[in-house]
Enzyme design. Structure first.
Site, mmCIF file in Angstrom:
data_model
loop_
_atom_site.group_PDB
_atom_site.id
_atom_site.type_symbol
_atom_site.label_atom_id
_atom_site.label_comp_id
_atom_site.label_asym_id
_atom_site.label_seq_id
_atom_site.Cartn_x
_atom_site.Cartn_y
_atom_site.Cartn_z
ATOM 1 N N GLY A 32 -14.950 10.703 18.890
ATOM 2 C CA GLY A 32 -15.790 9.694 18.258
ATOM 3 C C GLY A 32 -15.093 8.364 18.048
ATOM 4 O O GLY A 32 -14.019 8.097 18.593
ATOM 5 N N GLY A 49 -22.946 9.191 14.430
ATOM 6 C CA GLY A 49 -22.032 8.125 14.074
ATOM 7 C C GLY A 49 -22.665 6.759 13.916
ATOM 8 O O GLY A 49 -23.851 6.623 13.588
ATOM 9 N N ALA A 74 -12.158 -3.859 5.509
ATOM 10 C CA ALA A 74 -10.987 -3.153 6.024
ATOM 11 C C ALA A 74 -10.729 -3.487 7.497
ATOM 12 O O ALA A 74 -9.590 -3.777 7.885
ATOM 13 C CB ALA A 74 -11.173 -1.651 5.833
ATOM 14 N N GLU A 96 -15.069 -14.974 5.038
ATOM 15 C CA GLU A 96 -15.731 -13.906 4.291
ATOM 16 C C GLU A 96 -16.765 -14.499 3.336
ATOM 17 O O GLU A 96 -16.467 -15.425 2.581
ATOM 18 C CB GLU A 96 -14.688 -13.101 3.503
ATOM 19 C CG GLU A 96 -15.237 -12.130 2.484
ATOM 20 C CD GLU A 96 -16.152 -11.062 3.078
ATOM 21 O OE1 GLU A 96 -15.752 -10.413 4.068
ATOM 22 O OE2 GLU A 96 -17.277 -10.896 2.554
ATOM 23 N N HIS A 110 13.720 10.424 -7.254
ATOM 24 C CA HIS A 110 14.304 9.082 -7.221
ATOM 25 C C HIS A 110 15.291 8.977 -6.064
ATOM 26 O O HIS A 110 16.107 9.889 -5.884
ATOM 27 C CB HIS A 110 15.024 8.796 -8.533
ATOM 28 C CG HIS A 110 15.731 7.475 -8.543
ATOM 29 N ND1 HIS A 110 15.051 6.278 -8.683
ATOM 30 C CD2 HIS A 110 17.046 7.169 -8.410
ATOM 31 C CE1 HIS A 110 15.920 5.281 -8.653
ATOM 32 N NE2 HIS A 110 17.151 5.793 -8.477
#
Length: 467
Positions: free
Chosen positions: A39, A144, A185, A205, A446
């Site tokens: 896909g 899809g 994204a 945008e 750590h």
């Protein structure tokens, strides 16, 4: 005519996962897919795009090699080999799905399917021949989604100047200049890739921020990082005119009270996707669609017609591969008589793989305000994290939003290197309703980037140690 337990239209992440799981449960399964298996995710989305982002990240790191005492002369950036590498990885993953189909005896019927009444599917094969098959248990629609242009803004996809995210995945070279329309994204990921390969990128945008569905702090942090990389960002923008020629495009954009004239070689339209609901027989069978045009389903993925189900992008909710795969897995379990935990759409992680990466789960701070929740915020910067300093990737932070009284994690947001990996500690926490106190009980090794999660949790409790 062949008889199967389950017939699935579409071999993407939702469809192929559903098929494999059905086969594991002993069902006879056929998948109708005209392209290669995998896909959009495998062929035209997640996998090839992330391969290019890996190349882009390497290109950026090489620019800092001298800081590590490594001198590299004569670096040449060439998009073509990176593209070919991404296509090779895509093909490899698709072959992997083919292998799994053979392993579990899932029958792949290569052609275009149209559903019919009586749980039947007619298929036009690659050679033009037609055949019809019938399902005993279920017909699953997993067709899809697809890229779309912006004809209302004069940006009809033409595979030459005005490109989709599919088109740029097979581009031979990076253009000198590009406008990316849409800063979700997909838009920010490709802006990242092409900027790394030397393209002058401008993002346009309409929303007030880039990554508009993410927490506002994350959007602002990414915008700051992009500015450092000289990626121009126009938000709250409106395209007022467009002229496309054979060699480039001119866009006039109004943003922030200023008119910008952008003359570029290419335009990438990354302004959303459309579900593949046409020409698959929905109307003939009587299957209803939602107001937004997706196949309408209930929490068990049932359409309004008994025996027909829908999963993945075509069924709405988040259009993400991992959401579709989960739906496929759960639906298979339901068809197999299992009693699975249904998909919790409030706990689907959101991941954007640009540099720095952005990952989140749950509510944004603005959503908490809108819902008038009593909450507290904990935040820890990677600039104070030892592991981030060693790798030179100190942009970003971890932000935890917790319920003020009970400590439940309402939302978690990460901007930084490997954010899409370390978010999963918080995905597990959200799904199991852990509190911030319970995360604090876990010792974080750590030095690791994950220590920033522990510190953000401590900050939400008012006892952060390292900042």
């Amino acid at each position: 005519m062949a008889l199967f337990d389950v017939i699935i239209l579409g071999g993407g992440p939702a469809g192929y996962v559903c098929a494999i799981r059905c086969a594991q449960l002993g069902m006879q399964v056929a998948v109708i897919e005209r392209e290669a298996l995998g896909g959009t995710c495998v062929l035209w989305g997640c996998i090839p795009a992330k391969s290019l982002l890996e190349s882009a990240g390497l290109a950026v790191k090489l620019g800092k090699a001298a800081e590590h005492g490594i001198t590299i002369d004569g670096i040449t950036l060439d998009f073509g080999p990176a593209m070919k590498r991404s296509r090779s990885i895509s093909a490899q993953n698709s072959k992997g799905v083919e292998f799994l189909f053979k392993k579990y005896k899932v029958q792949w019927i290569r052609g275009e399917g149209v559903i019919e009444k009586g749980k039947k599917v007619s298929v036009t094969l690659a050679d033009g021949k037609k055949e019809t098959h019938e399902a005993k248990k279920a017909v699953v629609i997993a067709t899809g989604s697809r890229v779309k242009g912006l004809p209302q803004a004069g940006l009809e996809l033409d595979k030459n100047v005005v490109l989709s995210s599919d088109d740029v995945l097979v581009a031979e070279k990076a253009p000198a200049s590009m406008v990316v329309v849409g800063a979700g994204a997909v838009g920010v990921e490709f802006a990242d890739v092409f900027a790394a390969f030397g393209t002058k990128v401008t993002m346009v945008e309409v929303a007030p921020t880039i990554l508009p569905i993410e927490d506002a702090d994350c959007s602002a942090e990414l915008a700051k990082a992009f500015k450092k990389r000289k990626i121009d960002v126009l938000t709250g923008a409106k395209i007022t005119s467009t002229k496309v020629t054979k060699t480039g495009a001119t866009l006039v954009v109004e943003a922030g009270g200023t008119t910008h004239t952008l003359e570029v070689e290419k335009v990438l339209v990354a302004a959303g996707r459309a579900p593949n609901v046409e020409k698959i027989g929905l109307e003939a069978v009587g299957i209803a669609k939602s107001e937004r045009g997706f196949v309408k389903i209930n929490p068990k993925f049932e359409t309004n017609v008994s025996g027909y189900y829908a999963i993945g992008d075509v069924a709405g909710n988040q259009m993400l591969a991992h959401k579709g795969s989960r739906e496929g897995h759960v639906l298979a379990d339901l068809l197999g008589g299992e009693h699975p935990h249904l998909v919790n759409y409030n706990n689907i992680p959101s991941c954007t793989y640009c540099h720095p990466e952005v990952a989140s789960i749950g509510l944004t701070e603005q959503a908490c305000k809108d819902q008038k929740l009593d909450y507290k915020v904990g935040k820890f910067p990677f600039s104070a994290n030892g592991r981030a300093r060693t790798s030179g990737e100190t942009d970003g932070f971890v932000k935890i939003i917790r319920d003020a009284k009970y400590g439940e994690i309402l939302g978690a947001h990460i901007v930084g290197a490997h954010a899409t990996e370390i978010i999963h500690e918080l995905v597990v926490a959200r799904e199991n309703e852990f509190t911030v106190e319970e995360i604090d009980l876990a010792v974080h090794a750590h030095p690791t980037l994950s220590e920033a999660i522990g510190e953000a949790v401590l900050d939400s409790l008012g006892k952060m140690l390292h900042a």
